[in-house]
Design an enzyme around this catalytic site. Sequence first.
Site, mmCIF file in Angstrom:
data_model
loop_
_atom_site.group_PDB
_atom_site.id
_atom_site.type_symbol
_atom_site.label_atom_id
_atom_site.label_comp_id
_atom_site.label_asym_id
_atom_site.label_seq_id
_atom_site.Cartn_x
_atom_site.Cartn_y
_atom_site.Cartn_z
ATOM 1 C CB CYS A 232 -2.403 6.720 5.641
ATOM 2 S SG CYS A 232 -1.508 7.135 4.129
ATOM 3 C CB CYS B 124 -0.935 -0.012 1.207
ATOM 4 S SG CYS B 124 -2.163 1.318 1.194
ATOM 5 C CB CYS B 125 3.806 2.257 2.033
ATOM 6 S SG CYS B 125 3.135 2.474 3.692
ATOM 7 C CB CYS C 88 -1.526 2.900 8.700
ATOM 8 S SG CYS C 88 -2.112 1.715 7.472
ATOM 9 C CB CYS D 255 5.975 5.197 4.452
ATOM 10 S SG CYS D 255 7.053 6.509 3.830
#
Length: 259
Positions: A217, A130-131, A220, A243
Site C-alpha cells: 500500500c 489496517c491490514c 506503508c 501483512c
Amino acid sequence: MPLDRDRHVPAAQASGAVQPALDRVGALNAELRHHSATDVLRRAVEEIPHLALVSSFGAESVVLLHLASMVNRDLPVLFIDTELLFTETLVYQQELTERLGLRNVTILRSGNIRAVDPDNTLHQRDTDACCNLRKTVPLQTALRGFDGWISGRKRFQSGTRAALEHFELEQRGNGVPDRIKVNPLAYWDPADVQTYMTENRLPRHPLVAQGYPSIGCAPCTSPVKPGEDPRAGRWRDSEKDECGIHFVDGKMVRTGGKT
C-alpha cells in the site's frame, strides 16, 4: 489422486483427517523438491479441486501469473484492492490481466472500510488492524470457497519465509477443513526471478525502476536504498514484515509435513 475435502466435516472427523493431510503435503514436498515451478503448479491443479491464485500484482508477481497463464488461464486469480494501493499497481493489474489472457480475475475489497476507517488514517495508528481490515478479512472471506491457494512467496524474501516449502497445510481448527497453500517459487532466488522476466520479456511494475523492489500500500511502502533488504521499504522503522494474510490465528503457517 485429488484430495477429497468435505466442506462440512464434523470437528472430530476434521481433526482425525489432519495427519493424512500432513502426510500428503509432506509427500508432495518430497516428490517435487527439485522440480520446476511449472511442475508444482500443474500438480497443485491436479491435486486440489478448488484452487485459487492470490496475487498482489506487485514487483515480482508477473512471474507467477505468467506461469499460471501457461498452465490454466481460467485459474481463479484473487487480487485484493485495499483502496490504498499505488495508482501504478491498479494500472499494472489491468494491463497484466489483458496481456497474459487471464480469464478469471476477481478484485476483492473490504465492505467495512467506511465504518471502521472513514478518514483512511488507521494505518497511522495500528498497521496490523489496517491490514486485517483491508487485506486479511476480504481474502479469508473469498477463500472460503476454495480448498487451496497459490502464493508467490519465496525463501529469500524475509526471515519468516526462510523455511518455506512448496506445499503447506493451513490448519484452521474449530471443525473448519484445512486448506493447502502452494508456493511454486519457494526455492527461487532473486537472479531466477530477474532471469525469468528477461527471458520471457515480461513487463515490470513501473515502481520497480523508482526503487521499490517490494510494493504494498502507498502509505506503508517506501523506496529501498542500495544494499538494503528488498522488503526494507515495507512498514519501515517497525518490526512488522508481513501483512497478515499468511497467518492463521495470528501465527505464521509453517506446516510442510515430512520432507
